[in-house]
Design a protein around this motif. Structure first.
Motif, PDB file in Angstrom:
ATOM      1  N   ARG A  25       0.859  -1.187   0.000  1.00  0.00           N
ATOM      2  CA  ARG A  25       0.000   0.000   0.000  1.00  0.00           C
ATOM      3  C   ARG A  25       0.893   1.234   0.000  1.00  0.00           C
ATOM      4  NH1 ARG A  25      -5.278   0.672   0.261  1.00  0.00           N
ATOM      5  NH2 ARG A  25      -6.132   2.596   1.119  1.00  0.00           N
ATOM      6  N   ASP A  26       0.645   2.100  -0.972  1.00  0.00           N
ATOM      7  CA  ASP A  26       1.437   3.317  -1.121  1.00  0.00           C
ATOM      8  C   ASP A  26       0.509   4.457  -1.516  1.00  0.00           C
ATOM      9  OD1 ASP A  26       3.768   4.928  -1.326  1.00  0.00           O
ATOM     10  OD2 ASP A  26       3.802   4.612  -3.491  1.00  0.00           O
ATOM     11  N   ARG A  27       0.563   5.542  -0.763  1.00  0.00           N
ATOM     12  CA  ARG A  27      -0.251   6.729  -1.014  1.00  0.00           C
ATOM     13  C   ARG A  27      -1.735   6.380  -1.155  1.00  0.00           C
ATOM     14  NH1 ARG A  27       3.296   8.146  -5.681  1.00  0.00           N
ATOM     15  NH2 ARG A  27       5.267   7.933  -4.673  1.00  0.00           N
ATOM     16  N   GLY A  28      -2.207   5.493  -0.292  1.00  0.00           N
ATOM     17  CA  GLY A  28      -3.626   5.142  -0.242  1.00  0.00           C
ATOM     18  C   GLY A  28      -4.107   4.158  -1.283  1.00  0.00           C
ATOM     19  N   TRP A  34       6.375  -3.154  -5.711  1.00  0.00           N
ATOM     20  CA  TRP A  34       6.954  -2.015  -5.003  1.00  0.00           C
ATOM     21  C   TRP A  34       8.073  -1.443  -5.860  1.00  0.00           C
ATOM     22  CZ3 TRP A  34       5.986   1.609  -1.953  1.00  0.00           C
ATOM     23  CH2 TRP A  34       6.974   2.312  -1.269  1.00  0.00           C
ATOM     24  N   ASP A  35       7.824  -0.257  -6.382  1.00  0.00           N
ATOM     25  CA  ASP A  35       8.802   0.439  -7.211  1.00  0.00           C
ATOM     26  C   ASP A  35       9.187   1.745  -6.534  1.00  0.00           C
ATOM     27  OD1 ASP A  35       8.826  -1.419  -9.351  1.00  0.00           O
ATOM     28  OD2 ASP A  35       6.943  -0.593 -10.079  1.00  0.00           O
ATOM     29  N   ALA A  36       9.948   1.651  -5.495  1.00  0.00           N
ATOM     30  CA  ALA A  36      10.354   2.852  -4.754  1.00  0.00           C
ATOM     31  C   ALA A  36      11.311   3.680  -5.603  1.00  0.00           C
ATOM     32  CB  ALA A  36      11.016   2.468  -3.447  1.00  0.00           C
ATOM     33  N   PRO A  69      -2.092   4.306   8.870  1.00  0.00           N
ATOM     34  CA  PRO A  69      -2.998   3.744   7.866  1.00  0.00           C
ATOM     35  C   PRO A  69      -4.034   4.785   7.451  1.00  0.00           C
ATOM     36  CG  PRO A  69      -3.497   2.852  10.021  1.00  0.00           C
ATOM     37  CD  PRO A  69      -2.263   3.698  10.176  1.00  0.00           C
ATOM     38  N   ASP A  70      -4.465   4.714   6.204  1.00  0.00           N
ATOM     39  CA  ASP A  70      -5.482   5.648   5.741  1.00  0.00           C
ATOM     40  C   ASP A  70      -6.844   4.993   5.677  1.00  0.00           C
ATOM     41  OD1 ASP A  70      -4.811   3.985   3.674  1.00  0.00           O
ATOM     42  OD2 ASP A  70      -4.596   5.550   2.186  1.00  0.00           O
TER      43      ASP A  70
END
Length: 70
Positions: A25-28, A34-36, A69-70
């Protein structure tokens, strides 16, 4: 490893699985990979979904990093 740690010897957490799906989970939003863009970036959470015949799916959520967490 989502936290950038060195990968050590693995541990068996389940056997006889049909599928094991990992999402982050990234930015909601949930993402399949996962591509940081920054080496110090971490996802908000990691989801693990395990399925096997004759059993209900098992979903595990792990909070990661300093975010909420959002």
């Amino acid at each position: 490893m989502p936290d950038g740690a060195v990968i050590g010897e693995g541990s068996l957490i389940a056997s006889d699985l049909d599928t094991a799906i990992v999402r982050v989970r990234d930015r909601g939003e949930w993402r399949d990979r996962w591509d940081a863009t920054r080496p110090d970036a971490m996802p908000q959470a990691v989801e693990l979904l395990l399925t096997s015949q004759g059993r209900a799916p098992v979903r595990r959520l792990f909070l990661v990093g300093p975010g909420t967490p959002d």
